[in-house]
Design an enzyme around this catalytic site. Structure first.
Site, short mmCIF file in Angstrom:
data_model
loop_
_atom_site.label_atom_id
_atom_site.label_comp_id
_atom_site.label_asym_id
_atom_site.label_seq_id
_atom_site.Cartn_x
_atom_site.Cartn_y
_atom_site.Cartn_z
N LYS A 1 0.81 -1.22 0.00
CA LYS A 1 0.00 0.00 0.00
C LYS A 1 0.85 1.27 0.00
CE LYS A 1 -4.19 -1.98 1.89
NZ LYS A 1 -3.84 -3.37 2.21
C1 LIG Z 1 -4.58 -4.44 1.76
C2 LIG Z 1 -3.89 -5.75 1.76
C3 LIG Z 1 -4.34 -6.83 0.97
C4 LIG Z 1 -5.60 -6.74 0.13
O1 LIG Z 1 -5.42 -5.88 -0.98
P1 LIG Z 1 -6.71 -5.33 -1.78
O2 LIG Z 1 -6.15 -4.34 -2.74
O3 LIG Z 1 -7.59 -4.69 -0.75
O4 LIG Z 1 -7.34 -6.50 -2.43
C5 LIG Z 1 -3.61 -8.01 0.98
N1 LIG Z 1 -2.51 -8.13 1.74
C6 LIG Z 1 -2.05 -7.13 2.52
C7 LIG Z 1 -0.86 -7.36 3.36
C8 LIG Z 1 -2.72 -5.90 2.56
O5 LIG Z 1 -2.25 -4.92 3.35
#
Ligand SMILES: *Cc1c(COP(=O)(O)O)cnc(C)c1O
Length: 439
Positions: A107
């Protein structure tokens, strides 16, 4: 480039407007009018470009001339200042490690790009107006852990932005909480006496509240915001377009919750990047896997699992996914889906660790399981799973012998001895509103 709402083609916005608003006024999600196929020369030349040069070409098709190329390139230099290694875990199965950024989860890429775009627009507005002060955007974000830390890190000190993070008290890990509550400056953490769903509901109510919208420029930093989810396509271009050398079919498994990450990869395919099959890997929160299997979509309350960043019962980007693939058969042509329990996840972590020495985090393990299932029927393919977070963020899930192998990164330790500052809040929208009104 124009954007429009998934619920109304006539509800349009520029890139800047879509980024500022986050959600369309009719409750739909903004999507680009077209996803441009990149020219053959781009792909012929992709391995000769730097990651930033290549990323600038990709993002230009979404940003248009709303950010000049030189500035866009500067922004992307900041965003992509860490590596995205492909690690061969076993024969023909690679982990695409997306966790080498400042908060150890993928993210970081989207959160930083969004922050830099909002910062750029605020700066332009202050240059173009007589006001000394740029118009401040108040960014609201609900988090179960990872989003909040990436957003806090990405926005810290960015001019023209104030960030309010809502997190469920006692329901995030200690290291996540420290990463949310120790910045200060333009970052405020609200510790809500409730669940993640309560936090999300409070944020959604704020967007629909007339008084708040009159008083504040509200924006969202969740993956409903195009500037958060679209740049996530970049690491797929880097890993699969620039690094990988193969003529074989490419299978990509993405552990999914709100479906922003996998949707960005699907956008990349639509732009021409070679990805032959997607694997939607879910934990017990498997509304989309069920949709693939039955053609019926039913959102439900989320259930808690070890891969908690994927505990989403009503994935917000599903609306964008079916906007792109309105027919189930169209989606099935490019994607398969599988879901796994916590027991499966723990067994997979141990099995992979024992056989190969690779320690996957619980999210990556779900991705690996989906990939392995899909590869059973594909003899001559290269498989890649997104390893979305650093295992050190999930120490609680590992056995003693697994933990011995774990190296806790310096940047995670750094947060642990800083002072936590949070504002305690009830889960009532009225208190939240009153708080925002008096800020
Ligand atoms: C946010 C997140 C996900 C899920 O990603 P999406 O884009 O919401 O499908 C998977 N793994 C981790 C570690 C995350 O922080």
């Amino acid at each position: 480039m124009k954007y429009y709402s998934t619920r109304d083609k006539n509800n349009t916005a520029s890139f800047k407007e879509a980024v500022r608003k986050g959600l369309a006024s009719d409750g739909g999600l903004f999507v680009p009018e077209t996803i441009e196929k990149l020219p053959k020369e781009f792909f012929d030349n992709i391995k000769n470009m730097s990651a930033v040069e290549m990323a600038t070409q990709v993002m230009k098709t979404f940003v248009g001339n709303e950010i000049p190329e030189a500035e866009l390139s500067d922004i992307l230099k900041d965003v992509l200042d860490f590596d995205f290694p492909l690690v061969e875990v076993e024969k023909n199965k690679f982990a695409l490690e997306l966790f080498h950024g400042p908060t150890l989860a993928f993210k970081d890429v989207g959160a930083r790009f969004l922050a830099r775009c909002l910062g750029y627009f605020a700066q332009q507005d202050s240059i173009n107006s007589d006001k000394k002060q740029a118009e401040t955007v108040t960014v609201l974000v609900a988090t179960s852990g990872d989003t909040g830390s990436a957003v806090a890190n990405g926005f810290y000190g960015v001019e023209g932005t104030e960030v309010v993070i809502l997190y469920p008290s006692g329901k995030v890990s200690k290291s996540q909480e420290q990463q949310l509550t120790t910045y200060g400056g333009n970052i405020t953490a609200l510790e809500v006496d409730g669940t993640f769903d309560d936090c999300q509901a409070m944020v959604k109510s704020a967007f629909q509240d007339g008084d708040l919208n009159k008083k504040l420029n509200l924006s969202s930093a969740n993956s409903i915001n195009i500037a958060r989810f679209i740049p996530q396509s970049l690491y797929y271009f880097i890993a699969l377009g620039q690094k990988l050398e193969t003529d074989k079919d490419i299978v990509l498994s993405v552990p999914s919750g709100n479906f922003g990450n996998i949707l960005a990869a699907i956008y990349a395919k639509n732009m021409g990047l070679k990805i032959d099959k997607f694997v939607i890997s879910n934990n017990a929160n498997n509304t989309v896997v069920d949709y693939l299997n039955t053609g019926k979509y039913e959102s439900r309350a989320s259930v808690a699992t070890l891969s908690n960043a994927m505990d989403v019962g009503a994935p917000s980007n599903f609306e964008r996914l079916i906007h792109l693939y309105p027919e189930l058969d169209g989606l099935k042509e490019i994607a398969e889906g599988y879901s796994y329990s916590d027991k499966d996840t723990l067994e997979c972590i141990e099995d992979v660790y024992k056989r190969t020495g690779y320690l996957a985090d619980p999210h990556g393990a779900v991705g690996f399981l989906g990939l392995s299932k899909s590869m059973e029927s594909k003899e001559n393919a290269i498989g890649i799973f997104a390893e979305t977070a650093h295992p050190a963020k999930f120490v609680e899930t590992f056995t003693d012998s697994q933990i011995e192998k774990l190296e806790i990164p310096e940047r995670l330790l750094k947060f642990m001895d800083q002072e936590k500052v949070s504002i305690k809040m009830d889960k009532s929208f009225n208190d939240f509103k009153a708080y925002l009104m008096q800020r």
